[in-house]
Design an enzyme around this catalytic site. Structure first.
Site, mmCIF file in Angstrom:
data_model
loop_
_atom_site.group_PDB
_atom_site.id
_atom_site.type_symbol
_atom_site.label_atom_id
_atom_site.label_comp_id
_atom_site.label_asym_id
_atom_site.label_seq_id
_atom_site.Cartn_x
_atom_site.Cartn_y
_atom_site.Cartn_z
ATOM 1 N N CYS A 103 11.601 15.184 10.571
ATOM 2 C CA CYS A 103 10.497 14.871 9.669
ATOM 3 C C CYS A 103 9.939 16.156 9.081
ATOM 4 C CB CYS A 103 9.400 14.122 10.426
ATOM 5 S SG CYS A 103 8.004 13.640 9.409
ATOM 6 N N HIS A 145 11.387 4.873 8.680
ATOM 7 C CA HIS A 145 10.703 6.132 8.997
ATOM 8 C C HIS A 145 9.520 6.340 8.049
ATOM 9 C CE1 HIS A 145 10.764 10.538 10.151
ATOM 10 N NE2 HIS A 145 10.099 10.580 9.004
ATOM 11 N N GLU A 146 9.775 6.192 6.750
ATOM 12 C CA GLU A 146 8.701 6.402 5.765
ATOM 13 C C GLU A 146 7.641 5.309 5.865
ATOM 14 O OE1 GLU A 146 8.668 9.246 4.569
ATOM 15 O OE2 GLU A 146 10.767 9.744 4.930
ATOM 16 N N HIS A 149 5.048 6.094 8.315
ATOM 17 C CA HIS A 149 4.042 7.063 7.851
ATOM 18 C C HIS A 149 2.831 6.360 7.235
ATOM 19 C CE1 HIS A 149 5.589 11.050 8.554
ATOM 20 N NE2 HIS A 149 6.768 10.746 8.008
#
Length: 177
Positions: A103, A145-146, A149
């Site tokens: 990341c 993953h994003e 966030h």
């Protein structure tokens, strides 16, 4: 087309990375359009394959998925950088695959992270069109993953075993070749 600016990437410990981002309400807002261009440029410059707005101190539900081979991900597939606004995961496979992630906000660390192999997603593109698609493998991993966030979750939170965390240097020596 507006000019691109490289943005500072927030690092682990910055409170914005642990917050929940709010929805984008006006897709045509010049600030949102500029943010999209800046996220694409910043991610490319940092050798990322994705980047979320909270990583550049903008707490909105927007990220870029931009899979392409680079120094950090030499075996990545290639796709056009895609802005995904107010994204949602609407379905996923039962199959979960563990693979290595890094990341831009957690420099120097890689972790073995379990993710769904296949996901069905909805999002709005930068023009405000609603899109629905099925993503698999590495691109599905980038999306998940994003997406994390946007809810204040970092990949290190999903690592199941502390031994599944290694340095970027070890990753490049042991995993990449």
């Amino acid at each position: 087309m507006s000019s691109e600016t490289f943005l500072n990437i927030c690092q682990i410990g910055d409170a914005i990375l642990r917050g929940s981002a709010g929805p984008v309400t006006n897709f045509q807002d010049k600030r949102i359009q500029q943010l999209i261009d800046n996220l694409i440029a910043t991610g490319r410059q940092a050798n990322g394959v994705g980047i979320a707005a909270p990583q550049v101190a903008e707490s909105v539900r927007l990220f870029i998925v931009a899979s392409r081979p680079n120094l950090r991900y030499p075996h990545a597939s290639t796709m056009e950088p895609t802005a995904m606004i107010n994204p949602q995961i609407i379905a996923h496979s039962d199959e979960i695959v563990k693979d290595w992630e890094g990341c831009l906000s957690v420099p120097g660390v890689r972790g073995l992270v379990p993710r769904f192999k296949t996901i069905e997603v909805e999002y709005f593109d930068r023009k405000g069109n609603k899109c629905r698609q099925q993503l698999t493998d590495f691109v599905a991993r980038i999306f998940q993953h994003e997406y994390d966030h946007l809810d204040g979750i970092l990949f290190i939170d999903r690592v199941e075993n502390p031994e599944d965390l290694i340095s970027e240097e070890e990753y490049q020596k042991r995993i990449v070749p």
